[in-house]
Enzyme design. Structure first.
Site, PDB file in Angstrom:
ATOM      1  CB  SER A   8      -0.767   0.121   1.246  1.00 19.76           C
ATOM      2  OG  SER A   8      -1.503   1.222   1.411  1.00 19.76           O
ATOM      3  CG  HIS A  33      -4.260  -1.545  -1.690  1.00 21.08           C
ATOM      4  ND1 HIS A  33      -5.148  -1.897  -2.183  1.00 21.08           N
ATOM      5  CD2 HIS A  33      -4.412  -0.760  -0.670  1.00 21.08           C
ATOM      6  CE1 HIS A  33      -6.154  -1.641  -1.334  1.00 21.08           C
ATOM      7  NE2 HIS A  33      -5.767  -0.784  -0.467  1.00 21.08           N
ATOM      8  CG  ASP A  35      -5.102   2.902   0.337  1.00 19.85           C
ATOM      9  OD1 ASP A  35      -6.096   1.894   0.504  1.00 19.85           O
ATOM     10  OD2 ASP A  35      -3.880   2.320   0.982  1.00 19.85           O
ATOM     11  CG  MET A  37      -8.160   7.634   1.676  1.00 15.14           C
ATOM     12  SD  MET A  37      -7.213   7.502   3.666  1.00 15.14           S
ATOM     13  CE  MET A  37      -6.478   6.128   3.610  1.00 15.14           C
ATOM     14  CG  HIS A  66      -9.290   0.636  -0.637  1.00 20.17           C
ATOM     15  ND1 HIS A  66      -8.797   0.273   0.413  1.00 20.17           N
ATOM     16  CD2 HIS A  66     -10.589   0.696  -0.485  1.00 20.17           C
ATOM     17  CE1 HIS A  66      -9.755   0.136   1.559  1.00 20.17           C
ATOM     18  NE2 HIS A  66     -10.789   0.402   0.763  1.00 20.17           N
ATOM     19  CG  MET A  68     -11.344   3.738   1.521  1.00 20.03           C
ATOM     20  SD  MET A  68      -9.907   3.706   2.651  1.00 20.03           S
ATOM     21  CE  MET A  68      -8.743   3.799   1.307  1.00 20.03           C
ATOM     22  CG  MET A 139     -12.164  -2.379   4.802  1.00 20.94           C
ATOM     23  SD  MET A 139     -10.658  -1.937   3.998  1.00 20.94           S
ATOM     24  CE  MET A 139      -9.443  -1.087   5.155  1.00 20.94           C
ATOM     25  CG  ASP A 177      -6.350  -2.573   3.018  1.00 21.85           C
ATOM     26  OD1 ASP A 177      -5.401  -2.098   3.690  1.00 21.85           O
ATOM     27  OD2 ASP A 177      -6.889  -1.500   2.395  1.00 21.85           O
ATOM     28  N   GLY A 178      -5.211  -3.950   6.353  1.00 24.19           N
ATOM     29  CA  GLY A 178      -5.123  -3.234   7.516  1.00 24.19           C
ATOM     30  C   GLY A 178      -4.501  -4.148   8.558  1.00 24.19           C
TER      31      GLY A 178
HETATM   32  C1  DX5 Z   1      -6.341   1.741   5.225  1.00 18.15           C
HETATM   33  C2  DX5 Z   1      -6.005   1.465   3.965  1.00 18.15           C
HETATM   34  C3  DX5 Z   1      -4.746   0.585   3.903  1.00 18.15           C
HETATM   35  C4  DX5 Z   1      -3.783   1.015   4.706  1.00 18.15           C
HETATM   36  C5  DX5 Z   1      -3.015  -0.018   5.232  1.00 18.15           C
HETATM   37  O1  DX5 Z   1      -7.495   2.436   5.138  1.00 18.15           O
HETATM   38  O2  DX5 Z   1      -7.140   0.873   3.241  1.00 18.15           O
HETATM   39  O3  DX5 Z   1      -4.372   0.150   2.684  1.00 18.15           O
HETATM   40  O4  DX5 Z   1      -2.812   1.597   3.939  1.00 18.15           O
HETATM   41  O5  DX5 Z   1      -1.809   0.104   6.037  1.00 18.15           O
HETATM   42  P1  DX5 Z   1      -1.357  -0.758   7.104  1.00 18.15           P
HETATM   43  O6  DX5 Z   1      -0.743  -2.161   6.161  1.00 18.15           O
HETATM   44  O7  DX5 Z   1      -0.141  -0.354   7.496  1.00 18.15           O
HETATM   45  O8  DX5 Z   1      -2.232  -1.244   8.059  1.00 18.15           O
HETATM   46 ZN    ZN Z   2      -6.546   0.326   1.136  1.00 13.00          ZN
END
Ligand code: DX5
Ligand code: ZN
Length: 225
Positions: A8, A33, A35, A37, A66, A68, A139, A177-178
């Site tokens: 990510s 990946h 993200d 947001m 992804h 969000m 998630m 993820d997470g």
């Molecule tokens: C969180 C994201 C993740 C995040 C994961 O909202 O969707 O993709 O980057 O990070 P780690 O692996 O550090 O939990």
């Molecule tokens: Zn993510």
């Protein structure tokens, strides 16, 4: 199923993004990946389409986006043009009919489609979308931030979805993820996940190749148990 690591970018050093892409490419990861947001769907703002486009211009790794955000349906063409290979939408961001139309549209443009569940939503929320998707994202933290603690209590949901998929669409993958790290990846595999988003445990590792190799090995060993 093949065990796949998706680093990510949220955890990357943005001042040296191209170097970070090279580290990811060399690590054995099979996708990146991204993200996105918007500060509305989640309480954080990350990066947008122009950054994705610039990343796509300098890497061959498939970009797993992804979303969000609210109304991700309005950005599908933009994401295709930016070079996305797959788009993940959150289950609660669109009405079911609009979700299905958007998933079909993503597929019609030659991209993979996925639906994601926040921790509070049950497995069954994703079942109506299974005919239209290639992957379910479960998630394992509240979306919005990297570096959070892995929620092991999501594993029964992963198992329930894997069992449903085995009966209805075996080729459909499950991504988690997470908080995915060497200490947590085996339980994800045992629950039925095979695509692992890894932020902190990949980019913050001194040696990303070593970290990714170990993650794949741990996942494969757990799958073979
Ligand atoms: C969180 C994201 C993740 C995040 C994961 O909202 O969707 O993709 O980057 O990070 P780690 O692996 O550090 O939990
Ligand atoms: Zn993510």
């Amino acid at each position: 199923m093949e065990m796949k690591i998706a680093p990510s970018l949220l955890a990357a050093d943005f001042l040296h993004l191209e170097d970070e892409l090279r580290r990811a490419e060399a690590s054995g990861a099979v996708m990146l990946h991204c993200d996105v947001m918007d500060g509305v769907y989640v309480p954080n703002i990350s990066f947008g389409f122009d950054i994705i486009k610039q990343i796509h211009a300098v890497t061959d790794l498939p970009l797993d986006v992804h979303m969000m955000t609210v109304r991700a349906c309005d950005y599908i063409d933009t994401l295709k043009k930016a070079g996305a290979s797959s788009i993940t939408l959150h289950s609660d961001t669109l009405e079911p009919n609009e979700m299905i139309e958007t998933l079909k549209y993503i597929k019609s443009l030659g991209m993979n489609a996925a639906v994601s569940l926040k921790p509070k939503y049950p497995a069954s929320d994703v079942f109506p979308f299974v005919p239209y998707i290639d992957m379910v994202l479960v998630m394992t933290v509240e979306p919005g931030f990297g570096g959070q603690k892995f929620m092991a209590d999501m594993m029964p949901k992963v198992r329930e979805i894997r069992d449903y998929l085995d009966a209805n669409k075996p080729e459909c993958e499950i991504q988690v993820d997470g908080g995915v790290a060497p200490a947590t990846i085996a339980e994800c595999t045992r629950a039925g996940a095979n695509v692992f988003v890894v932020g902190t445990a990949a980019f913050k590792a001194d040696d990303m190749t070593e970290a990714v190799t170990k993650l794949i090995q741990t996942a494969e060993e757990a799958a073979a148990e």
